[in-house]
Design a protein around this motif. Structure first.
Motif, PDB file in Angstrom:
ATOM      1  N   VAL A 120      10.591   2.011  -3.730  1.00  0.00           N
ATOM      2  CA  VAL A 120      10.416   0.885  -3.888  1.00  0.00           C
ATOM      3  C   VAL A 120      11.707  -0.457  -3.124  1.00  0.00           C
ATOM      4  O   VAL A 120      10.896  -1.053  -2.534  1.00  0.00           O
ATOM      5  CB  VAL A 120      10.675   0.213  -5.435  1.00  0.00           C
ATOM      6  CG1 VAL A 120      10.739  -1.907  -6.056  1.00  0.00           C
ATOM      7  CG2 VAL A 120       9.026   0.621  -5.974  1.00  0.00           C
ATOM      8  N   VAL A 121      13.187   0.049  -3.759  1.00  0.00           N
ATOM      9  CA  VAL A 121      13.903  -0.849  -2.391  1.00  0.00           C
ATOM     10  C   VAL A 121      14.233  -0.012  -0.812  1.00  0.00           C
ATOM     11  O   VAL A 121      14.116  -0.658  -1.088  1.00  0.00           O
ATOM     12  CB  VAL A 121      15.061  -0.037  -3.207  1.00  0.00           C
ATOM     13  CG1 VAL A 121      16.617  -0.479  -2.168  1.00  0.00           C
ATOM     14  CG2 VAL A 121      15.449  -0.903  -4.425  1.00  0.00           C
TER      15      VAL A 121
ATOM     16  N   ASN B 126       0.543  -1.450   0.064  1.00  0.00           N
ATOM     17  CA  ASN B 126       0.148   0.198   0.208  1.00  0.00           C
ATOM     18  C   ASN B 126       0.794   1.292   0.081  1.00  0.00           C
ATOM     19  O   ASN B 126       0.517   2.887  -0.828  1.00  0.00           O
ATOM     20  CB  ASN B 126      -0.785  -0.068   1.520  1.00  0.00           C
ATOM     21  CG  ASN B 126      -2.263  -1.050   0.840  1.00  0.00           C
ATOM     22  OD1 ASN B 126      -2.597  -1.809  -0.127  1.00  0.00           O
ATOM     23  ND2 ASN B 126      -2.994  -0.968   2.049  1.00  0.00           N
ATOM     24  N   ALA B 127       1.736   1.468   0.924  1.00  0.00           N
ATOM     25  CA  ALA B 127       2.799   2.211   1.103  1.00  0.00           C
ATOM     26  C   ALA B 127       3.324   2.801  -0.640  1.00  0.00           C
ATOM     27  O   ALA B 127       2.938   4.149  -0.857  1.00  0.00           O
ATOM     28  CB  ALA B 127       3.963   1.746   1.995  1.00  0.00           C
ATOM     29  N   ILE B 128       4.081   1.807  -1.686  1.00  0.00           N
ATOM     30  CA  ILE B 128       3.897   1.545  -1.890  1.00  0.00           C
ATOM     31  C   ILE B 128       3.047   2.728  -3.379  1.00  0.00           C
ATOM     32  O   ILE B 128       3.435   3.282  -4.294  1.00  0.00           O
ATOM     33  CB  ILE B 128       4.421  -0.221  -2.917  1.00  0.00           C
ATOM     34  CG1 ILE B 128       6.102   0.067  -2.375  1.00  0.00           C
ATOM     35  CG2 ILE B 128       5.139   0.490  -5.034  1.00  0.00           C
ATOM     36  CD1 ILE B 128       6.951  -1.182  -2.704  1.00  0.00           C
ATOM     37  N   GLU B 129       1.641   1.726  -3.504  1.00  0.00           N
ATOM     38  CA  GLU B 129       1.084   2.079  -4.311  1.00  0.00           C
ATOM     39  C   GLU B 129       0.984   3.962  -3.734  1.00  0.00           C
ATOM     40  O   GLU B 129       0.337   4.507  -4.439  1.00  0.00           O
ATOM     41  CB  GLU B 129      -0.200   1.841  -4.000  1.00  0.00           C
ATOM     42  CG  GLU B 129      -0.046   0.242  -4.512  1.00  0.00           C
ATOM     43  CD  GLU B 129      -1.102  -0.877  -4.521  1.00  0.00           C
ATOM     44  OE1 GLU B 129      -2.330  -0.474  -3.748  1.00  0.00           O
ATOM     45  OE2 GLU B 129      -1.492  -2.405  -5.036  1.00  0.00           O
ATOM     46  N   SER B 130       0.841   3.919  -2.403  1.00  0.00           N
ATOM     47  CA  SER B 130      -0.088   5.451  -2.137  1.00  0.00           C
ATOM     48  C   SER B 130       1.359   6.219  -2.569  1.00  0.00           C
ATOM     49  O   SER B 130       1.101   7.591  -3.001  1.00  0.00           O
ATOM     50  CB  SER B 130      -0.258   5.523  -1.094  1.00  0.00           C
ATOM     51  OG  SER B 130       1.027   5.640   0.266  1.00  0.00           O
ATOM     52  N   LEU B 131       2.079   6.262  -3.068  1.00  0.00           N
ATOM     53  CA  LEU B 131       3.854   6.915  -3.369  1.00  0.00           C
ATOM     54  C   LEU B 131       3.902   7.146  -4.884  1.00  0.00           C
ATOM     55  O   LEU B 131       4.486   7.297  -5.031  1.00  0.00           O
ATOM     56  CB  LEU B 131       5.154   6.574  -2.260  1.00  0.00           C
ATOM     57  CG  LEU B 131       4.823   6.701  -1.218  1.00  0.00           C
ATOM     58  CD1 LEU B 131       5.349   6.313  -0.521  1.00  0.00           C
ATOM     59  CD2 LEU B 131       4.527   7.966  -0.647  1.00  0.00           C
ATOM     60  N   ASN B 132       2.507   6.000  -5.591  1.00  0.00           N
ATOM     61  CA  ASN B 132       2.635   6.624  -6.942  1.00  0.00           C
ATOM     62  C   ASN B 132       3.511   5.760  -7.375  1.00  0.00           C
ATOM     63  O   ASN B 132       4.376   5.735  -8.484  1.00  0.00           O
ATOM     64  CB  ASN B 132       2.622   7.751  -7.192  1.00  0.00           C
ATOM     65  CG  ASN B 132       1.084   8.735  -6.874  1.00  0.00           C
ATOM     66  OD1 ASN B 132       0.216   7.953  -6.629  1.00  0.00           O
ATOM     67  ND2 ASN B 132       1.602  10.112  -6.611  1.00  0.00           N
TER      68      ASN B 132
ATOM     69  N   GLU C 113       3.500   1.115 -10.831  1.00  0.00           N
ATOM     70  CA  GLU C 113       3.984   1.030 -11.884  1.00  0.00           C
ATOM     71  C   GLU C 113       5.174   0.334 -12.114  1.00  0.00           C
ATOM     72  O   GLU C 113       5.470  -0.581 -12.176  1.00  0.00           O
ATOM     73  CB  GLU C 113       3.754   1.987 -12.708  1.00  0.00           C
ATOM     74  CG  GLU C 113       5.185   2.789 -12.885  1.00  0.00           C
ATOM     75  CD  GLU C 113       4.892   3.947 -12.004  1.00  0.00           C
ATOM     76  OE1 GLU C 113       5.795   4.587 -11.197  1.00  0.00           O
ATOM     77  OE2 GLU C 113       3.235   4.046 -11.194  1.00  0.00           O
ATOM     78  N   ASN C 114       6.216   0.064 -10.766  1.00  0.00           N
ATOM     79  CA  ASN C 114       7.130  -0.290 -10.203  1.00  0.00           C
ATOM     80  C   ASN C 114       7.681  -1.700  -9.999  1.00  0.00           C
ATOM     81  O   ASN C 114       8.168  -2.315  -9.750  1.00  0.00           O
ATOM     82  CB  ASN C 114       8.145   1.125  -9.549  1.00  0.00           C
ATOM     83  CG  ASN C 114       8.783   1.784 -10.552  1.00  0.00           C
ATOM     84  OD1 ASN C 114       8.461   1.904 -11.294  1.00  0.00           O
ATOM     85  ND2 ASN C 114       8.439   3.123  -9.807  1.00  0.00           N
ATOM     86  N   ILE C 115       6.366  -1.643  -9.870  1.00  0.00           N
ATOM     87  CA  ILE C 115       5.923  -3.775  -9.276  1.00  0.00           C
ATOM     88  C   ILE C 115       4.633  -4.163 -10.004  1.00  0.00           C
ATOM     89  O   ILE C 115       4.143  -4.051  -9.504  1.00  0.00           O
ATOM     90  CB  ILE C 115       5.810  -3.240  -7.031  1.00  0.00           C
ATOM     91  CG1 ILE C 115       4.260  -2.882  -7.041  1.00  0.00           C
ATOM     92  CG2 ILE C 115       6.754  -2.813  -6.504  1.00  0.00           C
ATOM     93  CD1 ILE C 115       4.225  -2.897  -4.809  1.00  0.00           C
ATOM     94  N   LYS C 116       4.644  -5.820  -9.520  1.00  0.00           N
ATOM     95  CA  LYS C 116       3.848  -6.498 -10.124  1.00  0.00           C
ATOM     96  C   LYS C 116       3.794  -7.368  -8.695  1.00  0.00           C
ATOM     97  O   LYS C 116       4.057  -7.724  -8.050  1.00  0.00           O
ATOM     98  CB  LYS C 116       4.234  -7.835 -11.072  1.00  0.00           C
ATOM     99  CG  LYS C 116       2.840  -8.318 -11.672  1.00  0.00           C
ATOM    100  CD  LYS C 116       3.386  -9.363 -12.583  1.00  0.00           C
ATOM    101  CE  LYS C 116       2.339  -9.397 -13.024  1.00  0.00           C
ATOM    102  NZ  LYS C 116       2.485 -11.305 -13.923  1.00  0.00           N
ATOM    103  N   VAL C 117       1.908  -7.853  -8.132  1.00  0.00           N
ATOM    104  CA  VAL C 117       2.186  -7.642  -6.950  1.00  0.00           C
ATOM    105  C   VAL C 117       0.652  -9.393  -7.537  1.00  0.00           C
ATOM    106  O   VAL C 117      -0.043  -9.247  -8.164  1.00  0.00           O
ATOM    107  CB  VAL C 117       1.248  -6.875  -5.629  1.00  0.00           C
ATOM    108  CG1 VAL C 117       1.167  -8.011  -4.778  1.00  0.00           C
ATOM    109  CG2 VAL C 117       2.705  -5.535  -5.711  1.00  0.00           C
ATOM    110  N   THR C 118       1.179 -10.446  -7.027  1.00  0.00           N
ATOM    111  CA  THR C 118       0.441 -11.101  -7.245  1.00  0.00           C
ATOM    112  C   THR C 118       0.092 -11.818  -5.839  1.00  0.00           C
ATOM    113  O   THR C 118       0.777 -12.037  -5.275  1.00  0.00           O
ATOM    114  CB  THR C 118       1.404 -12.462  -8.369  1.00  0.00           C
ATOM    115  OG1 THR C 118       1.117 -11.847  -9.457  1.00  0.00           O
ATOM    116  CG2 THR C 118      -0.065 -13.629  -8.015  1.00  0.00           C
ATOM    117  N   ILE C 119      -1.093 -12.225  -5.400  1.00  0.00           N
ATOM    118  CA  ILE C 119      -2.151 -11.990  -4.260  1.00  0.00           C
ATOM    119  C   ILE C 119      -3.479 -13.432  -4.708  1.00  0.00           C
ATOM    120  O   ILE C 119      -3.772 -13.572  -5.506  1.00  0.00           O
ATOM    121  CB  ILE C 119      -2.869 -11.334  -3.470  1.00  0.00           C
ATOM    122  CG1 ILE C 119      -1.785 -10.421  -3.274  1.00  0.00           C
ATOM    123  CG2 ILE C 119      -2.726 -12.180  -1.899  1.00  0.00           C
ATOM    124  CD1 ILE C 119      -2.646  -9.092  -3.101  1.00  0.00           C
TER     125      ILE C 119
END
Length: 101
Positions: free
Chosen positions: A76-77, A45-51, A54-60
């Protein structure tokens, strides 16, 4: 047991995979599962909220999360390193229920 692992490409983090069930307590009362799930979802969520989504792909899926790094940005890092730090901390407290492979 929940296991997690990191994969690297040319010494750069490529993905984090978390899978399994802690089996610490009954469903709905498992604090290890709750801690791992919370750390993971907060990081995503933090990665997404910081726009940076697009730099990650999540599979749940049930008992499975994979975060693939599309682009290594400082955000991201940093957030994924913090996730690993959190998982290692939980692992120290509950070594029979969480382990890095």
């Amino acid at each position: 047991m929940i296991t997690y692992n990191r994969s690297f490409k040319e010494n750069i983090l490529d993905s984090i995979t978390i899978e399994g069930h802690a089996l610490f307590a009954d469903y709905g009362k498992d604090i290890v599962c709750a801690a791992v799930s919370t750390a993971t979802i907060v990081s995503i969520n933090a990665i997404e909220s910081l726009n940076e989504e697009e730099n990650i792909k999540v599979t749940i899926e049930e008992g499975y999360v994979k975060i693939e790094v599309i682009k290594n940005t400082p955000t991201v890092v940093g957030l994924l390193n913090n996730l690993i730090y959190s998982l290692k901390d939980i692992e120290i407290q509950f070594p029979n229920h969480l382990k890095e492979e």
